[in-house]
Write a protein that holds these residues in place. Sequence first.
Motif, PDB file in Angstrom:
ATOM      1  N   ALA A   1       0.805  -1.226   0.000  1.00 36.08           N
ATOM      2  CA  ALA A   1       0.000   0.000   0.000  1.00 36.08           C
ATOM      3  C   ALA A   1       0.833   1.270   0.000  1.00 36.08           C
ATOM      4  CB  ALA A   1      -0.923   0.009   1.222  1.00 36.08           C
ATOM      5  N   VAL A   2       2.115   1.168   0.253  1.00 35.54           N
ATOM      6  CA  VAL A   2       2.938   2.368   0.428  1.00 35.54           C
ATOM      7  C   VAL A   2       2.819   3.319  -0.759  1.00 35.54           C
ATOM      8  CG1 VAL A   2       5.291   3.215   0.630  1.00 35.54           C
ATOM      9  CG2 VAL A   2       4.550   1.280   2.022  1.00 35.54           C
ATOM     10  N   GLU A   3       2.943   2.793  -1.968  1.00 36.74           N
ATOM     11  CA  GLU A   3       2.940   3.670  -3.143  1.00 36.74           C
ATOM     12  C   GLU A   3       1.552   4.240  -3.438  1.00 36.74           C
ATOM     13  OE1 GLU A   3       3.020   1.870  -7.151  1.00 36.74           O
ATOM     14  OE2 GLU A   3       3.445  -0.021  -6.099  1.00 36.74           O
ATOM     15  N   PHE A   4       0.496   3.592  -2.951  1.00 38.39           N
ATOM     16  CA  PHE A   4      -0.857   4.048  -3.249  1.00 38.39           C
ATOM     17  C   PHE A   4      -1.418   4.986  -2.183  1.00 38.39           C
ATOM     18  CE2 PHE A   4      -0.446  -0.076  -5.376  1.00 38.39           C
ATOM     19  CZ  PHE A   4      -0.825   0.262  -6.661  1.00 38.39           C
ATOM     20  N   ALA A   5      -0.898   4.915  -0.980  1.00 35.22           N
ATOM     21  CA  ALA A   5      -1.484   5.656   0.136  1.00 35.22           C
ATOM     22  C   ALA A   5      -0.794   6.989   0.411  1.00 35.22           C
ATOM     23  CB  ALA A   5      -1.455   4.783   1.393  1.00 35.22           C
ATOM     24  N   GLN A   6       0.093   7.410  -0.476  1.00 35.17           N
ATOM     25  CA  GLN A   6       0.822   8.654  -0.234  1.00 35.17           C
ATOM     26  C   GLN A   6      -0.058   9.890  -0.428  1.00 35.17           C
ATOM     27  OE1 GLN A   6       3.969   8.810   0.970  1.00 35.17           O
ATOM     28  NE2 GLN A   6       3.814   6.583   1.108  1.00 35.17           N
ATOM     29  N   ASP A   7      -0.775   9.920  -1.526  1.00 30.55           N
ATOM     30  CA  ASP A   7      -1.531  11.132  -1.876  1.00 30.55           C
ATOM     31  C   ASP A   7      -3.035  10.898  -1.784  1.00 30.55           C
ATOM     32  OD1 ASP A   7       0.883  12.462  -2.571  1.00 30.55           O
ATOM     33  OD2 ASP A   7       0.852  11.438  -4.516  1.00 30.55           O
ATOM     34  N   SER A   8      -3.768  11.973  -1.535  1.00 29.86           N
ATOM     35  CA  SER A   8      -5.225  11.894  -1.503  1.00 29.86           C
ATOM     36  C   SER A   8      -5.765  11.621  -2.901  1.00 29.86           C
ATOM     37  CB  SER A   8      -5.817  13.204  -0.967  1.00 29.86           C
ATOM     38  OG  SER A   8      -5.385  13.448   0.348  1.00 29.86           O
ATOM     39  N   LEU A   9      -6.892  10.952  -2.957  1.00 32.87           N
ATOM     40  CA  LEU A   9      -7.540  10.689  -4.239  1.00 32.87           C
ATOM     41  C   LEU A   9      -8.175  11.962  -4.780  1.00 32.87           C
ATOM     42  CD1 LEU A   9      -9.293   7.365  -3.212  1.00 32.87           C
ATOM     43  CD2 LEU A   9      -7.390   7.563  -4.811  1.00 32.87           C
ATOM     44  N   ARG A  10      -8.211  12.060  -6.104  1.00 33.86           N
ATOM     45  CA  ARG A  10      -8.862  13.209  -6.754  1.00 33.86           C
ATOM     46  C   ARG A  10      -9.829  12.672  -7.802  1.00 33.86           C
ATOM     47  NH1 ARG A  10      -6.529  18.041  -5.564  1.00 33.86           N
ATOM     48  NH2 ARG A  10      -4.516  17.957  -4.466  1.00 33.86           N
ATOM     49  N   LEU A  11     -11.045  12.432  -7.357  1.00 30.46           N
ATOM     50  CA  LEU A  11     -12.071  11.848  -8.203  1.00 30.46           C
ATOM     51  C   LEU A  11     -13.202  12.838  -8.450  1.00 30.46           C
ATOM     52  CD1 LEU A  11     -12.130   8.406  -6.406  1.00 30.46           C
ATOM     53  CD2 LEU A  11     -11.647   8.703  -8.839  1.00 30.46           C
ATOM     54  N   PRO A  12     -13.875  12.751  -9.592  1.00 29.34           N
ATOM     55  CA  PRO A  12     -14.988  13.663  -9.869  1.00 29.34           C
ATOM     56  C   PRO A  12     -16.189  13.361  -8.979  1.00 29.34           C
ATOM     57  CG  PRO A  12     -14.838  11.982 -11.569  1.00 29.34           C
ATOM     58  CD  PRO A  12     -13.616  11.823 -10.714  1.00 29.34           C
ATOM     59  N   ARG A  13     -17.114  14.298  -8.958  1.00 27.81           N
ATOM     60  CA  ARG A  13     -18.304  14.176  -8.102  1.00 27.81           C
ATOM     61  C   ARG A  13     -19.087  12.906  -8.406  1.00 27.81           C
ATOM     62  NH1 ARG A  13     -21.368  13.062  -5.159  1.00 27.81           N
ATOM     63  NH2 ARG A  13     -22.928  14.214  -3.970  1.00 27.81           N
ATOM     64  N   SER A  14     -19.107  12.493  -9.658  1.00 25.92           N
ATOM     65  CA  SER A  14     -19.877  11.307 -10.035  1.00 25.92           C
ATOM     66  C   SER A  14     -19.340  10.035  -9.394  1.00 25.92           C
ATOM     67  CB  SER A  14     -19.873  11.142 -11.562  1.00 25.92           C
ATOM     68  OG  SER A  14     -18.554  10.965 -12.041  1.00 25.92           O
ATOM     69  N   LEU A  15     -18.096  10.085  -8.914  1.00 25.85           N
ATOM     70  CA  LEU A  15     -17.470   8.917  -8.296  1.00 25.85           C
ATOM     71  C   LEU A  15     -17.251   9.133  -6.797  1.00 25.85           C
ATOM     72  CD1 LEU A  15     -14.848   7.950 -11.021  1.00 25.85           C
ATOM     73  CD2 LEU A  15     -17.208   7.185 -10.774  1.00 25.85           C
ATOM     74  N   ARG A  16     -18.088   9.962  -6.208  1.00 26.91           N
ATOM     75  CA  ARG A  16     -17.917  10.281  -4.789  1.00 26.91           C
ATOM     76  C   ARG A  16     -17.950   9.046  -3.884  1.00 26.91           C
ATOM     77  NH1 ARG A  16     -18.276  15.310  -3.006  1.00 26.91           N
ATOM     78  NH2 ARG A  16     -17.093  15.628  -4.931  1.00 26.91           N
ATOM     79  N   PRO A  17     -18.774   8.019  -4.168  1.00 28.69           N
ATOM     80  CA  PRO A  17     -18.699   6.831  -3.307  1.00 28.69           C
ATOM     81  C   PRO A  17     -17.303   6.211  -3.265  1.00 28.69           C
ATOM     82  CG  PRO A  17     -20.725   6.781  -4.570  1.00 28.69           C
ATOM     83  CD  PRO A  17     -19.906   7.909  -5.126  1.00 28.69           C
ATOM     84  N   LEU A  18     -16.579   6.236  -4.383  1.00 26.28           N
ATOM     85  CA  LEU A  18     -15.208   5.730  -4.385  1.00 26.28           C
ATOM     86  C   LEU A  18     -14.279   6.649  -3.596  1.00 26.28           C
ATOM     87  CD1 LEU A  18     -14.478   4.327  -7.965  1.00 26.28           C
ATOM     88  CD2 LEU A  18     -14.693   3.054  -5.819  1.00 26.28           C
ATOM     89  N   SER A  19     -14.562   7.941  -3.601  1.00 30.45           N
ATOM     90  CA  SER A  19     -13.777   8.859  -2.776  1.00 30.45           C
ATOM     91  C   SER A  19     -13.929   8.509  -1.299  1.00 30.45           C
ATOM     92  CB  SER A  19     -14.234  10.309  -3.001  1.00 30.45           C
ATOM     93  OG  SER A  19     -14.014  10.721  -4.322  1.00 30.45           O
ATOM     94  N   VAL A  20     -15.152   8.174  -0.903  1.00 27.67           N
ATOM     95  CA  VAL A  20     -15.412   7.826   0.495  1.00 27.67           C
ATOM     96  C   VAL A  20     -14.693   6.534   0.866  1.00 27.67           C
ATOM     97  CG1 VAL A  20     -17.190   7.182   2.158  1.00 27.67           C
ATOM     98  CG2 VAL A  20     -17.625   9.034   0.527  1.00 27.67           C
ATOM     99  N   ILE A  21     -14.907   5.480   0.075  1.00 27.83           N
ATOM    100  CA  ILE A  21     -14.290   4.195   0.404  1.00 27.83           C
ATOM    101  C   ILE A  21     -12.776   4.258   0.270  1.00 27.83           C
ATOM    102  CG2 ILE A  21     -14.051   1.794  -0.340  1.00 27.83           C
ATOM    103  CD1 ILE A  21     -16.978   1.711  -0.931  1.00 27.83           C
ATOM    104  N   GLY A  22     -12.295   4.852  -0.830  1.00 31.26           N
ATOM    105  CA  GLY A  22     -10.854   4.947  -1.026  1.00 31.26           C
ATOM    106  C   GLY A  22     -10.181   5.781   0.043  1.00 31.26           C
TER     107      GLY A  22
END
Length: 220
Positions: free
Chosen positions: A167-188
């Motif tokens: 997970a090290v390489e994936f957990a460094q930065d916050s996700l930047r997803l569009p509003r239509s994918l907000r559920p993935l923003s929450v889970i991610g």
Amino acid sequence: MERTELIEECPEVSRIALASAGRNRDLWLAAFALDGRIGRMVLGASEPMLGQMRLAWWRDQFGQPVTKRPEGDPLLDLIGRKWEGGESALRELVDGWEALLSPRPLSGTDRASFIAGRASLARALADRAGSPSAAREAQCAGTLWALADLAIHAQEPGERSAALDDAVEFAQDSLRLPRSLRPLSVIGGLARRSLRLGGCPLVGDRLSPFIALRLGLFGR
């Protein structure tokens, strides 16, 4: 009533994420309820072969046209309405969960299969929710979600440490997803936090409701 039953099949983090689904709620509900049902089959399987048989049924359904599938299961019916043409991602999700029926400790191949299943589902959600340009970032959210669950459900110390290392390489930065994918923003976002805290549960502690609310409103 059917929608209520399907919401109850979703893991708690997915139910929280559904609050941000907007007009595509049934698309997300079908995906999250399937993930929840398949996950319970795998995590609750007393014998790997029984779990594999149950998963094979779902894999068979996704290989048939919607008109050839049995009617009456609210989840399968909803998938037929909202995921027709996107069943390949659902099969990959099933394949990924099946990898967790392998002998423990999980091999790198088994972990990669589980991660690929969640990542494929996330990419398909981006496409079907009308945001194909965000597929790569959606895939990252799916990967974080998978890695967090691998850490949480680890049965041996080595499994948890392997998930956290991956997970090290994936957990460094916050996700930047569009509003239509907000559920993935929450889970991610919750998964990223879980991994950064060493694999703690995605929800349930004192701060997680406030973080989930922030992610649902602002995406990060």
